[in-house]
Design a protein around this motif. Structure first.
Motif, PDB file in Angstrom:
ATOM      1  N   LEU A  53       0.821  -1.211   0.000  1.00 21.43           N
ATOM      2  CA  LEU A  53       0.000   0.000   0.000  1.00 21.43           C
ATOM      3  C   LEU A  53       0.856   1.264   0.000  1.00 21.43           C
ATOM      4  O   LEU A  53       0.393   2.328  -0.412  1.00 21.43           O
ATOM      5  CB  LEU A  53      -0.920  -0.004   1.222  1.00 21.43           C
ATOM      6  CG  LEU A  53      -2.070  -1.001   1.122  1.00 21.43           C
ATOM      7  CD1 LEU A  53      -2.702  -1.234   2.476  1.00 21.43           C
ATOM      8  CD2 LEU A  53      -3.111  -0.510   0.131  1.00 21.43           C
ATOM      9  N   TYR A  70      -4.409   2.189  -8.040  1.00 20.24           N
ATOM     10  CA  TYR A  70      -5.399   1.996  -6.977  1.00 20.24           C
ATOM     11  C   TYR A  70      -6.212   0.725  -7.229  1.00 20.24           C
ATOM     12  O   TYR A  70      -6.437  -0.088  -6.337  1.00 20.24           O
ATOM     13  CB  TYR A  70      -6.306   3.234  -6.929  1.00 20.24           C
ATOM     14  CG  TYR A  70      -7.586   3.065  -6.152  1.00 20.24           C
ATOM     15  CD1 TYR A  70      -7.601   3.218  -4.761  1.00 20.24           C
ATOM     16  CD2 TYR A  70      -8.788   2.782  -6.803  1.00 20.24           C
ATOM     17  CE1 TYR A  70      -8.780   3.072  -4.046  1.00 20.24           C
ATOM     18  CE2 TYR A  70      -9.968   2.626  -6.093  1.00 20.24           C
ATOM     19  CZ  TYR A  70      -9.967   2.775  -4.723  1.00 20.24           C
ATOM     20  OH  TYR A  70     -11.126   2.618  -4.016  1.00 20.24           O
ATOM     21  N   TYR A 112      -5.872   2.414   4.744  1.00 21.34           N
ATOM     22  CA  TYR A 112      -6.417   1.405   3.817  1.00 21.34           C
ATOM     23  C   TYR A 112      -6.653   0.096   4.565  1.00 21.34           C
ATOM     24  O   TYR A 112      -7.688  -0.552   4.396  1.00 21.34           O
ATOM     25  CB  TYR A 112      -5.463   1.172   2.642  1.00 21.34           C
ATOM     26  CG  TYR A 112      -5.697   2.112   1.480  1.00 21.34           C
ATOM     27  CD1 TYR A 112      -6.774   1.909   0.620  1.00 21.34           C
ATOM     28  CD2 TYR A 112      -4.869   3.192   1.239  1.00 21.34           C
ATOM     29  CE1 TYR A 112      -7.008   2.768  -0.446  1.00 21.34           C
ATOM     30  CE2 TYR A 112      -5.092   4.057   0.171  1.00 21.34           C
ATOM     31  CZ  TYR A 112      -6.164   3.843  -0.667  1.00 21.34           C
ATOM     32  OH  TYR A 112      -6.399   4.681  -1.720  1.00 21.34           O
ATOM     33  N   LEU A 152      -8.545   7.378  -1.132  1.00 19.45           N
ATOM     34  CA  LEU A 152      -8.760   6.678   0.134  1.00 19.45           C
ATOM     35  C   LEU A 152     -10.238   6.741   0.523  1.00 19.45           C
ATOM     36  O   LEU A 152     -10.862   5.739   0.866  1.00 19.45           O
ATOM     37  CB  LEU A 152      -7.908   7.306   1.237  1.00 19.45           C
ATOM     38  CG  LEU A 152      -8.230   6.780   2.634  1.00 19.45           C
ATOM     39  CD1 LEU A 152      -7.748   5.337   2.765  1.00 19.45           C
ATOM     40  CD2 LEU A 152      -7.618   7.647   3.719  1.00 19.45           C
ATOM     41  N   TYR A 155     -12.289   4.644  -1.488  1.00 20.24           N
ATOM     42  CA  TYR A 155     -12.208   3.246  -1.022  1.00 20.24           C
ATOM     43  C   TYR A 155     -13.135   3.042   0.165  1.00 20.24           C
ATOM     44  O   TYR A 155     -13.883   2.059   0.234  1.00 20.24           O
ATOM     45  CB  TYR A 155     -10.756   2.932  -0.635  1.00 20.24           C
ATOM     46  CG  TYR A 155     -10.540   1.507  -0.150  1.00 20.24           C
ATOM     47  CD1 TYR A 155     -10.683   0.432  -1.024  1.00 20.24           C
ATOM     48  CD2 TYR A 155     -10.219   1.241   1.168  1.00 20.24           C
ATOM     49  CE1 TYR A 155     -10.499  -0.864  -0.595  1.00 20.24           C
ATOM     50  CE2 TYR A 155     -10.029  -0.061   1.612  1.00 20.24           C
ATOM     51  CZ  TYR A 155     -10.173  -1.115   0.725  1.00 20.24           C
ATOM     52  OH  TYR A 155     -10.007  -2.399   1.152  1.00 20.24           O
TER      53      TYR A 155
END
Lengths: 798, 298
Positions: A53, A70, A112, A152, A155
């Motif tokens: 990551l 990503y 993450y 982020l 996500y």
């Protein structure tokens, strides 16, 4: 110019290379992560996943490339998520895992991983979803880098989508309420938007364009949140009205960013249901004037209006709702406010806003002409003091604004009731105004719209004034293309036929009004515009002919003839003498039919005057003479005296035509003036014969003249023609026309034909031959006429 | 080798066993060579009980002038050429002078021993507890055996535990306000906090929180300070704007921390600091250090 291109190439290449490097490293770390996963080694799994990551910490990649990276890691994180799930089956608590991943030293991998564990944690329901979500959205603040933060949070949004404590979701209740879900999404949205907007202000100014492009590439990440909100079961109208919309709008307005405001407003409009918009119209519209002056509000509002009008069109039940919330009033006041709020808005923007509003009005409130007029009025207000609009885009929009009602109603009459219509039109420049006028006329033609009152005519011609007269600012006649001008004027002429009212008085008023307008058009136009008007008036006369209402009536043939007289007179001064002459004759004939002798006489007088004074061209004279004779022949109204005067004049002028053949033909045509078939008509055989003889004399003279000047006599056409006239009158039974005369003429022609001096002409031969055949035929018919023909000998040519 | 061992090596082996060795907790200690070892763990006021076993090498006998066991608490300052300061010394005589022919075991007990300091392995200083068995001999050197053990003391939770709140900045350049929820943390605690950005005119790249340990040894002009950074924890990535607040959540458990030692026998002290570091795009570092107190909770 070489350098930037090269730069662009190297930038792209560099990007590719960086991406490839990062991808390779992700691959590398993922490999070790997989090994750890297979070995159930949590420590290593966390270590290698964090390293993997860490590749997302790069600042080098463009958003597009970053996205690829990503997505690559996203796939890997799914595997990790499954592993976390298995890990809890092996006895580790979710809370433990949740803490453990937070030991990672770098924030981005940490968050993450946190989101990934959270996904499992929420699913396990060991802790309320709302608490976890709240923690995540809060902790994500640590990433302030726009691109990394956006991804982020995207996500986060992705993993949480199916885990929100929405109504009907399994996470509702213990896990929180829909309010928590909304709060979470809103907060994430707000933060994402802030990051997105911040991108604009970072980096050097010269890269602004590139930055904006990149931002546009990222916008869907932000917009996705609104989509999630719209998908929540729990977001009902009340929730939307009280919480969602105000909060979203607050963010939109406060971010003060052009790109964001435009995109998000559009998003709101597209994502949420129509009836929500309807019920929150005021709030939504209230935000529009608060947007940045550079935002393309017009497109936003147009889209809203389009949605609403589509919605209205979708079912009839919706319409009362629209009326109930006073959609129109709100929209129109919003348009005004937006325009006020954006003083720098180019004119085209303001006008297109009105176009959008008008389109909405026309679709939703077809019956409310006052609304339509109101919209136009508002637009006029905006245009006020601006004079003619120079900007071509704005002009286009104005044309759209003006065309919309025409297309909708397919009826100019309706449009004419819009008092502001012409005021808007005034702001068009000369050319466009004309084009618009043409469009209006074409619409009338296409839809067969009849204009049935003088007021309407007034209004219509006011609209069409650029076509009808020279206004200020119009280019001089020399600059106008002749063909275009003719085409336009022909259109106007055709328009006259659409001015119809069965009521004679009104019709006359209409004509007078039209005349008044046409009168201002100047000589060039009169030629085109007056004739149809005259014929329309004549048509009216013919209608009146049947039932004369007497002198007290407001409309009488007399009055119309006065009107006609003036009108034609105007034409004669144009000058268009030939045209005027024809029209005088038309009028005379009509007057005759109305038994108005003095009027008819006056018209003839005018015609003769014109002939004398204005028509100088010999060819035109010939034609004019023929017309006069023809008309006079058909005019029965005259008493002997008047008739004599007129026929005398006609014969006199005929004999004075320049060319002999013309003289000859005119003279024998005059013969008809003395022999009228109708009862009570003049039947003067003497004078008929006189005319014919005179014609013969002239023909002879012509023949001689020809032989003197050319050495051979001209063709015998004239003789054959005269012969035919003789035969005509012979058959009519005029005593003075005897078979002897015919016989003589026949022989004369026969001789002449054989003469060597005479030029050969097949046409004449054929003409003469068929004339003879005709005589033969009559002779053999065996009736009364045959008897009279019997005395005529037809000598067959050798 | 056996021959050599027999000739010069000790004539016996000494081992010390704690009576509750099976059940006693052990501490995982990092030794100087980097390897870690498990060592029995005691608390202050505990009794140290066990037995000493002396095994003469077969065929040899041990003549002695007495056997004793000492419990020593020592502070060892490395820069002071390895000199020891014993702050605790307890002795138990195990045997009167005589000869040991075969295995002999001696039980011992130090009851409720005062061990107020914790064992500590620092950069410049070591504090250790050790059991020392000495077989005193007349003419030969004494036979000595050491047995290390580790001491940790639990402390009660502090009654007063204020938050740390402070506004710092560089004029017209950077103003931040940070807040740590507490000033005293136990070793498994979590540092919770927030940083508010009041003014940001520099391009910040990232921000991290460091845990720093400062070990002071000696006193007066001979004070040696040694600082090490035990943790670097990134709490922010990218540049914030005015009005942004960044959360802090730092778990202390992963780090090798000890409680704060204010003054250990006037020989040394160990203090901990939270250091907030902002790094700008030119890699300049802006930091603010705040002392925190660490304690060991049960």
């Amino acid at each position: 110019m070489q350098a930037p291109v090269q730069d662009a190439i190297t930038v792209a290449e560099e990007q590719e290379k960086w991406l490839a490097d990062a991808m390779a490293l992700v691959q590398h770390h993922a490999f070790f992560m997989h090994r750890a996963l297979d070995a159930n080694n949590l420590r290593d799994a966390l270590k290698f996943s964090a390293q993997m990551l860490s590749e997302l910490r790069t600042s080098k990649l463009s958003p597009q490339k970053y996205y690829e990276l990503y997505m690559r890691t996203f796939d890997e994180l799914r595997k990790l998520e499954i592993f976390f799930k298995d890990e809890t089956k092996r006895g580790r608590t979710n809370a433990d895992l949740y803490e453990l991943v937070q030991h990672a030293g770098n924030i981005l991998p940490r968050l993450y991983l946190l989101c990934t564990v959270a996904s499992v944690y929420i699913k396990s329901k060991e802790a309320p979803a709302k608490d976890i979500l709240k923690d995540l959205v809060e902790m994500s603040r640590g990433v302030q880098h726009p691109v990394r933060g956006l991804f982020l949070r995207s996500y986060l949004s992705q993993i949480s989508r199916d885990k929100l404590p929405d109504i009907g979701s399994e996470y509702e209740g213990e896990g929180g309420t829909v309010m928590d879900a909304v709060e979470f999404v809103l907060q994430n949205f707000t933060e994402m938007n802030k990051l997105w907007v911040r991108m604009q202000h970072q980096g050097p100014a010269r890269e602004k364009e590139r930055r904006e492009k990149e931002r546009r590439e990222l916008r869907d990440l932000v917009g996705k949140n609104l989509h999630v909100l719209s998908q929540l079961e729990g977001v009902d109208l009340d929730m939307y009205k009280d919480v969602v919309l105000p909060r979203v709008l607050e963010q939109v307005v406060n971010c003060k960013d052009e790109i964001a405001q435009y995109y998000l407003m559009d998003c709101i409009i597209q994502v949420f249901p129509d009836d929500y918009h309807l019920q929150t119209l005021e709030t939504l519209l209230g935000a529009c004037p608060q947007l940045q002056p550079t935002v393309d509000v017009k497109t936003v509002m147009s889209q809203l209006m389009e949605r609403l009008s589509n919605y209205a069109a979708s079912s009839s039940e919706v319409l009362p709702d629209l009326l109930h919330v006073e959609a129109f009033a709100k929209l129109s006041s919003a348009v005004v406010k937006v325009i006020e709020a954006q003083p720098d808005m180019p004119l085209v923007g303001a006008v297109s806003l009105h176009v959008a509003l008008l389109t909405f009005t026309l679709r939703v409130h077809v019956d409310r002409l006052d609304y339509v007029d109101q919209v136009l009025g508002a637009c006029v207000k905006k245009l006020e003091g601006k004079g003619k609009v120079k900007d071509s885009k704005a002009t286009k929009q104005i044309v759209a604004l003006l065309s919309a009602p025409l297309e909708k109603y397919n009826d100019v009459v309706t449009v004419l009731r819009l008092t502001n219509y012409s005021k808007v039109m005034e702001h068009l420049d000369y050319e466009t105004n004309k084009v618009m006028a043409v469009v209006i006329i074409q619409s009338i033609m296409k839809n067969n719209t009849s204009i049935s009152s003088s007021e309407k005519v007034d209004a219509l011609f006011e609209l069409l004034k650029e076509l009808i007269k020279d206004s200020e600012g119009a280019p001089s006649m020399d600059e106008i293309d002749e063909d275009d001008f003719m085409e336009e004027q022909n259109l106007v002429a055709r328009l006259v036929h659409m001015l119809v009212n069965k009521d004679h008085e009104e019709m006359f008023k209409i004509l007078t009004t039209a005349r008044k307008h046409f009168g201002q058009g100047g000589p060039k136009r009169l030629k085109f515009t007056l004739p149809p008007l005259i014929f329309a008036a004549l048509k009216l006369v013919r209608c009146l002919q049947g039932h004369d209402a007497g002198d007290e009536a407001l409309v009488s043939p007399k009055k119309i003839f006065q009107f006609l007289h003036q009108t034609v007179e105007a034409l004669s001064t144009v000058p268009a003498p030939e045209l005027a002459l024809r029209l005088y004759l038309q009028c005379a004939e009509a007057a005759s039919d109305c038994s108005l002798e003095p009027v008819a006489y006056e018209f003839f007088t005018q015609a003769f005057l014109l002939y004398e004074e204005e028509i100088a061209d010999s060819r035109a004279q010939v034609t004019a003479m023929q017309l006069i004779i023809g008309t006079l022949q058909r005019t029965y109204v005259f008493g002997v005296e008047n008739r004599d005067t007129l026929t005398h004049k006609a014969t006199g002028y005929s004999a004075k035509l320049l060319k002999k053949p013309d003289q000859c033909r005119a003279v024998y045509a005059c013969s008809h003036l003395f022999w009228l078939e109708e009862d009570g008509g003049t039947q003067d055989g003497e004078r008929v014969l006189l005319c014919l003889k005179r014609a013969l004399r002239i023909a002879n003279a012509a023949q001689q003249m020809s032989s003197v000047t050319r050495g051979s006599s001209g063709p015998l056409t004239l003789f054959v023609e005269i012969l035919n006239k003789y035969l005509y009158y012979f058959e009519k039974g005029i005593p003075q026309v005897t078979s002897n005369l015919i016989q003589g003429l026949l022989e004369l022609i026969g001789t002449e034909l054989q003469s060597e001096n005479t030029a050969q002409d097949r046409a004449v031969d054929a003409f003469f031959a068929s004339t003879r055949r005709y005589i033969q035929f009559q002779k053999q018919k065996g009736d009364d006429l045959a008897e009279r023909y019997s005395s005529i000998q037809v000598v067959s040519p050798p | 080798m056996n021959f050599l061992l027999g000739a010069f090596g000790p004539s016996c082996t000494i081992s010390v066993d704690f009576s509750d060795a099976d059940t006693r907790k052990q501490a995982n200690i990092k030794k100087e060579n980097g390897q870690s070892a498990l060592v029995p763990l005691f608390h202050g006021q505990e009794s140290v009980v066990g037995e000493v076993r002396i095994d003469p090498i077969p065929g040899k006998r041990v003549e002695h002038q007495g056997v004793k066991i000492e419990l020593l608490g020592q502070i060892e300052l490395y820069f002071d050429r390895g000199s020891f300061y014993d702050f605790t010394s307890l002795v138990r005589e195990l045997d009167v002078p005589g000869v040991i022919h075969e295995r002999k075991t001696y039980p011992f007990e130090f009851s409720t021993v005062e061990m107020q300091y914790e064992s500590y392995n620092g950069v410049n200083v070591r504090l250790r507890y050790v059991l020392k068995v000495t077989i005193t001999r007349n003419y030969a050197t004494n036979i000595v055996e050491y047995k290390d053990f580790w001491v940790r003391n639990y402390q009660p939770h502090p009654e007063i535990n204020n938050s740390i709140k402070m506004e710092v900045g560089i004029e017209d350049c950077l103003h931040i306000e940070f807040e740590y929820s507490k000033s005293k943390y136990h070793l498994k605690d979590v540092v919770i906090g927030k940083i508010y950005f009041l003014l940001v005119r520099i391009k910040i790249k990232h921000m991290e929180l460091e845990i720093r340990r400062r070990e002071s040894t000696g006193s007066g002009p001979n004070t040696y300070n040694e600082s090490e950074t035990l943790a670097k924890y990134e709490i922010m990535d990218g540049a914030p704007v005015r009005g942004e607040s960044i959360p802090i959540r730092l778990f202390l458990s992963p780090y090798d921390l000890t409680p704060t030692y204010r003054n250990i026998n006037n020989k040394f002290s160990v203090k901990y600091y939270l250091n907030l570091v902002l790094v700008d795009e030119e890699d300049r570092r802006y930091f603010k250090q705040q002392e925190i107190t660490l304690y060991r909770a049960e």
